[in-house]
Design a protein around this motif. Sequence first.
Motif, short mmCIF file in Angstrom:
data_model
loop_
_atom_site.label_atom_id
_atom_site.label_comp_id
_atom_site.label_asym_id
_atom_site.label_seq_id
_atom_site.Cartn_x
_atom_site.Cartn_y
_atom_site.Cartn_z
N GLY A 169 0.88 -1.17 0.00
CA GLY A 169 0.00 0.00 0.00
C GLY A 169 0.91 1.22 0.00
O GLY A 169 1.56 1.51 1.00
N LYS A 219 0.25 4.44 -10.41
CA LYS A 219 0.98 5.04 -9.29
C LYS A 219 2.41 4.51 -9.24
O LYS A 219 3.36 5.25 -9.10
N CYS A 274 -8.79 10.72 8.10
CA CYS A 274 -8.73 9.94 9.34
C CYS A 274 -9.84 10.26 10.35
O CYS A 274 -10.63 9.38 10.68
N1 LIG Z 1 -3.40 9.62 5.70
C1 LIG Z 1 -3.06 9.81 6.96
O1 LIG Z 1 -2.76 10.92 7.38
C2 LIG Z 1 -3.03 8.65 7.91
C3 LIG Z 1 -2.40 8.79 9.15
C4 LIG Z 1 -2.36 7.71 10.02
C5 LIG Z 1 -2.97 6.51 9.67
N2 LIG Z 1 -3.60 6.40 8.47
C6 LIG Z 1 -4.19 5.10 8.12
O2 LIG Z 1 -3.28 4.42 7.23
C7 LIG Z 1 -4.03 3.64 6.29
C8 LIG Z 1 -3.66 4.08 4.88
O3 LIG Z 1 -4.07 5.42 4.72
P1 LIG Z 1 -3.58 6.31 3.48
O4 LIG Z 1 -4.08 7.68 3.72
O5 LIG Z 1 -2.13 6.07 3.25
O6 LIG Z 1 -4.44 5.62 2.30
P2 LIG Z 1 -4.32 5.87 0.74
O7 LIG Z 1 -5.69 5.70 0.20
O8 LIG Z 1 -3.56 7.13 0.48
O9 LIG Z 1 -3.40 4.66 0.23
C9 LIG Z 1 -3.76 3.33 0.25
C10 LIG Z 1 -3.01 2.62 -0.88
O10 LIG Z 1 -3.19 1.23 -0.76
C11 LIG Z 1 -3.27 0.69 -2.07
N3 LIG Z 1 -3.89 -0.64 -2.01
C12 LIG Z 1 -5.18 -0.98 -1.73
N4 LIG Z 1 -5.33 -2.30 -1.77
C13 LIG Z 1 -4.13 -2.83 -2.08
C14 LIG Z 1 -3.65 -4.14 -2.27
N5 LIG Z 1 -4.46 -5.20 -2.16
N6 LIG Z 1 -2.35 -4.31 -2.59
C15 LIG Z 1 -1.52 -3.27 -2.73
N7 LIG Z 1 -1.93 -1.98 -2.55
C16 LIG Z 1 -3.21 -1.78 -2.24
C17 LIG Z 1 -4.09 1.70 -2.82
O11 LIG Z 1 -3.94 1.59 -4.22
C18 LIG Z 1 -3.49 3.01 -2.27
O12 LIG Z 1 -2.41 3.45 -3.05
C19 LIG Z 1 -5.51 3.85 6.64
O13 LIG Z 1 -5.92 2.82 7.48
C20 LIG Z 1 -5.50 5.18 7.38
O14 LIG Z 1 -6.57 5.28 8.29
C21 LIG Z 1 -3.63 7.43 7.58
#
Ligand SMILES: NC(=O)c1ccc[n+]([C@@H]2O[C@H](COP(=O)([O-])OP(=O)(O)OC[C@H]3O[C@@H](n4cnc5c(N)ncnc54)[C@H](O)[C@@H]3O)[C@@H](O)[C@H]2O)c1
Length: 437
Positions: A7, A35, A266
């Motif tokens: 991810g 990406k 979040c």
């Molecule tokens: N964005 C923030 O500020 C933040 C901060 C702390 C925690 N989080 C948590 O972290 C997690 C990720 O958040 P994010 O904002 O990075 O999400 P995001 O949507 O930016 O990124 C998620 C990525 O995962 C990829 N993905 C989905 N399924 C996949 C698979 N089967 N194999 C490979 N890649 C796959 C997607 O294509 C995407 O690029 C969430 O649970 C979120 O709550 C986010």
Amino acid sequence: MKIAMIGTGYVGLVSGTCFAESGNDVICVDKDEKKIEDLKQGIIPIYEPGLEGLVKRNVEEERLSFTTSLEDAVEKSLLLFIAVGTPPGEDGSADLQHVIAVARGIGKCMKEYKIIVDKSTVPVGTGNKVREAIQEELDKRGEKIQFDVVSNPEFLKEGNAIDDFMKPDRVVIGCEDVRTGEIMKELYSPFVRTGKPILIMDVASAEMTKYAANAMLATKISFMNDIANLCEKLGVDISQVRQGIGSDSRIGYSFIFPGAGYGGSCFPKDVQALVRTGGENGYKLEILEAVEAVNYRQKRVLFNKIQKRFPDLKGKTIAVWGLAFKPNTDDMREAPSIVIIENLIDAGAKVVAYDPEAVNEARKIFGDKITYGKKSYEVLDGADALVIVTEWNEFRRPDLDRIKSLLKNPIIIDGRNLFEPKKMQALGFDYEGIGRK
Ligand SMILES: NC(=O)c1ccc[n+]([C@@H]2O[C@H](COP(=O)([O-])OP(=O)(O)OC[C@H]3O[C@@H](n4cnc5c(N)ncnc54)[C@H](O)[C@@H]3O)[C@@H](O)[C@H]2O)c1
């Protein structure tokens, strides 16, 4: 250490890059081919200060690479981080389909001992679900391979993500095995040299810690917005009240600015998911239900202030400064600007918006329903009012005379309390912030 970051979104790309920066070999995996192709060519999919340079350096030094092949990354790595999205499902609970899909993917291809680290924000009990999914896939293959599942929630803030990751207030690690805990501690030791704690706890407590932290922060925001709205009715100035309470060390100054409501990827979804977890376990989280309700109302406050000035918005042009849910990011997930702009469009207004970084994201939401400016002052020309939604630095000290000369009416509705109301009134503006006198 050899790390696979599965991810490559906001969290995965920042975490993977920072782990590479501290000397680890990191393979970032994503199922989004475009990406990964872009990243291979040095195109960064998000705006985050400092990230581009850091990615470039670590790619050049061959510590950071990108792939769509989970199998390849699993084979080459000991630590397999899951950092995929956990968006809200239809009922508000966290949708775990991506997390479980990755767990199954790992179970299908792992050939030797691995540590699976869940970095996504997931409800209590997900660690067990991940373990079961991997075990099921191993059983289908008739393989007996050991593995450990760890919870390592991420606390970085968008807009300051690299600094937050490099210098965290704390690192939370949920794990059941002492040796795995030691490996995780070693991985994080370069980031806590100033003495910040690495907290080892059980997996479920680590999972809950992340939700409780976000719920507490969202509560602070909604609390202040609620008090600010009351201040307005009483003719009290919230900024004086804010200083009065923030100076109490039990309360503190952070997260007590009133504003246009919390957004982002979040807080909204995590508060919702926690309320849902409460419901599923026969417990009503009344404070958090109120936090959500106050936030829903707050996202409409700026629109109401505009409508007070223009009961009929048909044919009016409203300039909007700031689209991202907060400064220093292009992320528009759940941004207050979306609610304000949708309300303005529904009321028949024309919207001209400017944001230093989020215009491309905004186009995905509004298309050509609104007009986008390339410069901040450009969108003011002939507009009936200006609404400030995001507190980008460049909006903090603008040329007020120029703003006044460009706007048709000198009206500023400020969702971030950037200016002093008395000074603005003296300059001839009809200026209104949140909870100000
Ligand atoms: N964005 C923030 O500020 C933040 C901060 C702390 C925690 N989080 C948590 O972290 C997690 C990720 O958040 P994010 O904002 O990075 O999400 P995001 O949507 O930016 O990124 C998620 C990525 O995962 C990829 N993905 C989905 N399924 C996949 C698979 N089967 N194999 C490979 N890649 C796959 C997607 O294509 C995407 O690029 C969430 O649970 C979120 O709550 C986010």
